[in-house]
Design an enzyme around this catalytic site. Structure first.
Site, PDB file in Angstrom:
ATOM      1  N   GLY A  36      10.657  -4.272 -20.748  1.00 10.31           N
ATOM      2  CA  GLY A  36      11.328  -5.186 -19.810  1.00 10.31           C
ATOM      3  C   GLY A  36      10.322  -6.180 -19.249  1.00 10.31           C
ATOM      4  O   GLY A  36      10.545  -7.397 -19.266  1.00 10.31           O
ATOM      5  N   HIS A  37       9.168  -5.662 -18.762  1.00 13.46           N
ATOM      6  CA  HIS A  37       8.116  -6.560 -18.253  1.00 13.46           C
ATOM      7  C   HIS A  37       7.644  -7.508 -19.359  1.00 13.46           C
ATOM      8  O   HIS A  37       7.430  -8.696 -19.129  1.00 13.46           O
ATOM      9  CB  HIS A  37       6.891  -5.764 -17.795  1.00 13.46           C
ATOM     10  CG  HIS A  37       7.127  -4.850 -16.644  1.00 13.46           C
ATOM     11  ND1 HIS A  37       7.063  -3.483 -16.758  1.00 13.46           N
ATOM     12  CD2 HIS A  37       7.392  -5.108 -15.342  1.00 13.46           C
ATOM     13  CE1 HIS A  37       7.289  -2.926 -15.573  1.00 13.46           C
ATOM     14  NE2 HIS A  37       7.502  -3.886 -14.705  1.00 13.46           N
ATOM     15  N   GLN A  61       6.127  -2.186   0.287  1.00 14.10           N
ATOM     16  CA  GLN A  61       7.528  -2.052  -0.109  1.00 14.10           C
ATOM     17  C   GLN A  61       7.937  -0.593  -0.335  1.00 14.10           C
ATOM     18  O   GLN A  61       9.026  -0.324  -0.817  1.00 14.10           O
ATOM     19  CB  GLN A  61       7.845  -2.919  -1.329  1.00 14.10           C
ATOM     20  CG  GLN A  61       7.202  -2.492  -2.636  1.00 14.10           C
ATOM     21  CD  GLN A  61       7.424  -3.523  -3.726  1.00 14.10           C
ATOM     22  OE1 GLN A  61       6.821  -4.596  -3.724  1.00 14.10           O
ATOM     23  NE2 GLN A  61       8.305  -3.222  -4.672  1.00 14.10           N
ATOM     24  N   GLN A 153      16.771  -7.666  -5.645  1.00  6.88           N
ATOM     25  CA  GLN A 153      15.463  -8.310  -5.476  1.00  6.88           C
ATOM     26  C   GLN A 153      15.510  -9.776  -5.946  1.00  6.88           C
ATOM     27  O   GLN A 153      14.961 -10.660  -5.294  1.00  6.88           O
ATOM     28  CB  GLN A 153      14.417  -7.515  -6.276  1.00  6.88           C
ATOM     29  CG  GLN A 153      13.062  -8.177  -6.371  1.00  6.88           C
ATOM     30  CD  GLN A 153      12.017  -7.249  -6.964  1.00  6.88           C
ATOM     31  OE1 GLN A 153      11.509  -6.391  -6.272  1.00  6.88           O
ATOM     32  NE2 GLN A 153      11.687  -7.419  -8.230  1.00  6.88           N
ATOM     33  N   MET A 184      15.372  -0.085 -18.860  1.00  7.58           N
ATOM     34  CA  MET A 184      13.945   0.242 -18.805  1.00  7.58           C
ATOM     35  C   MET A 184      13.446   0.123 -17.375  1.00  7.58           C
ATOM     36  O   MET A 184      13.789  -0.822 -16.663  1.00  7.58           O
ATOM     37  CB  MET A 184      13.165  -0.684 -19.719  1.00  7.58           C
ATOM     38  CG  MET A 184      13.473  -0.367 -21.156  1.00  7.58           C
ATOM     39  SD  MET A 184      12.196  -0.929 -22.242  1.00  7.58           S
ATOM     40  CE  MET A 184      12.922  -0.416 -23.794  1.00  7.58           C
ATOM     41  N   SER A 186       9.817   1.571 -14.868  1.00  8.41           N
ATOM     42  CA  SER A 186       8.590   2.375 -14.821  1.00  8.41           C
ATOM     43  C   SER A 186       8.905   3.785 -14.326  1.00  8.41           C
ATOM     44  O   SER A 186       8.238   4.745 -14.693  1.00  8.41           O
ATOM     45  CB  SER A 186       7.568   1.715 -13.893  1.00  8.41           C
ATOM     46  OG  SER A 186       7.355   0.385 -14.310  1.00  8.41           O
TER      47      SER A 186
HETATM   48  O1  PAF Z   1       9.743  -5.640  -9.232  1.00  3.98           O
HETATM   49  C1  PAF Z   1       8.588  -5.283  -8.933  1.00  3.98           C
HETATM   50  O2  PAF Z   1       7.864  -4.719  -9.749  1.00  3.98           O
HETATM   51  C2  PAF Z   1       8.072  -5.545  -7.523  1.00  3.98           C
HETATM   52  O3  PAF Z   1       9.061  -5.360  -6.574  1.00  3.98           O
HETATM   53  C3  PAF Z   1       7.385  -6.925  -7.369  1.00  3.98           C
HETATM   54  C4  PAF Z   1       8.374  -8.054  -7.592  1.00  3.98           C
HETATM   55  C5  PAF Z   1       6.250  -7.028  -8.362  1.00  3.98           C
HETATM   56  C6  PAF Z   1       6.831  -7.056  -5.956  1.00  3.98           C
HETATM   57  O4  PAF Z   1       5.913  -6.059  -5.667  1.00  3.98           O
END
Ligand code: PAF
Length: 283
Positions: A36-37, A61, A153, A184, A186
């Site tokens: 996904g990333h 967060q 988000q 997907m 983490s």
């Molecule tokens: O989606 C994420 O992995 C996180 O929330 C982000 C956008 C990198 C902010 O820490």
């Protein structure tokens, strides 16, 4: 691929690129990179002259009882994947670099950060908005890339970019799924074999919701939710956190699905909280 650990150096690199007339794309991540990333990095590579990927597990967060300490971290594997994709810069600051002694300013997202995931994770989206705003200020990217898997988000980031006049185009890329439909994430790494099989219930429930709206022409959101909840209840390892059907622009709940709606859910599979969503449009 250049690895940058300080804000000062990241600013210098970014200033240099801008001076050279290079357009920068930023992919913010917390590492433990999956396909996904990588789809975000590929898209950034296609659309920009330089691609910057940040890896930072953002303490702001995570709630006090959440998984900050155990969040998957695998820097070597991440760097290998990013170098394979020819990312230009990986920005991976330490926590004390991002939040030095005395740091106290947070973005407060208000109501939109308190619904859906924000209801069970108080303060989470203020932490996300704050770190993403910092990254925007440090890198000054023309474009920034986020996955639709974290749908709330993406709405929140688009909102603070508008509200605070950040000059970056927020690009939301489609969810990448495993062959059985699991989105997907983490956090999928936390699942044992049995839980991994059970986790497919999130996608099955969303497919059911979509089918009810599209094929069975049901527009009553409460009826759709009821059938989805009944399906999730059949999976013994699943414990529902929430299902909501909302306006995809402002996350307000919808009673009837007339135009587009986002069906969002969070489900605990064992101790792992997973989220997923689907955007449905009435045809
Ligand atoms: O989606 C994420 O992995 C996180 O929330 C982000 C956008 C990198 C902010 O820490």
């Amino acid at each position: 691929m250049r690895i940058v650990k300080t804000i000062k150096e990241m600013r210098e690199v970014s200033r240099w690129y801008r001076g050279e007339g290079k357009v920068m794309g930023l992919v913010p991540t917390m590492g433990a990179l999956h396909d996904g990333h990588l789809s975000l990095v590929r898209r950034a590579k296609e659309q920009n002259d330089r691609t910057i990927v940040s890896i930072f597990v953002n303490p702001e967060q995570f709630g006090p009882s959440e998984d900050f300490n155990t969040y998957p971290r695998d820097t070597d594997a991440d760097l290998e994947k990013l170098s394979g994709l020819q990312a230009d810069v990986v920005f991976m600051p330490e926590a004390r670099e991002v939040y030095p002694e005395g740091f106290s300013t947070l973005i407060e997202m208000g109501g939109i950060g308190q619904v859906l995931c924000g209801a069970s994770r108080p303060g989470h989206f203020n932490g996300v908005a704050t770190v993403v705003a910092k990254l925007f200020n440090i890198v000054i990217p023309r474009r920034s890339y986020f996955g639709q898997k974290d749908f709330q988000q993406t709405v929140i980031i688009q909102k603070f970019v508008r509200d605070l006049n950040f000059d970056t185009e927020v690009i939301v890329c489609p969810i990448v799924r495993e062959p059985d439909g699991l989105a997907m994430s983490s956090r999928n790494a936390y699942l044992n074999e049995e839980e991994r099989k059970a986790a497919v219930i999130l996608h099955k429930a969303l497919q059911l919701g979509e089918e009810l709206i599209h094929s069975r022409r049901i527009d009553d959101a409460s009826k759709v939710k009821k059938e989805m909840i009944a399906l999730i209840k059949k999976e013994p390892l699943a414990k529902l956190d929430y299902i909501d059907i909302v306006d995809p622009h402002n996350l307000d709940p919808v009673k009837r699905v007339i135009f587009a709606a986002a069906i969002c859910l969070a489900v605990n599979i064992g101790k792992t909280r997973l989220i997923d969503n689907i955007i449905v449009e009435r045809r």
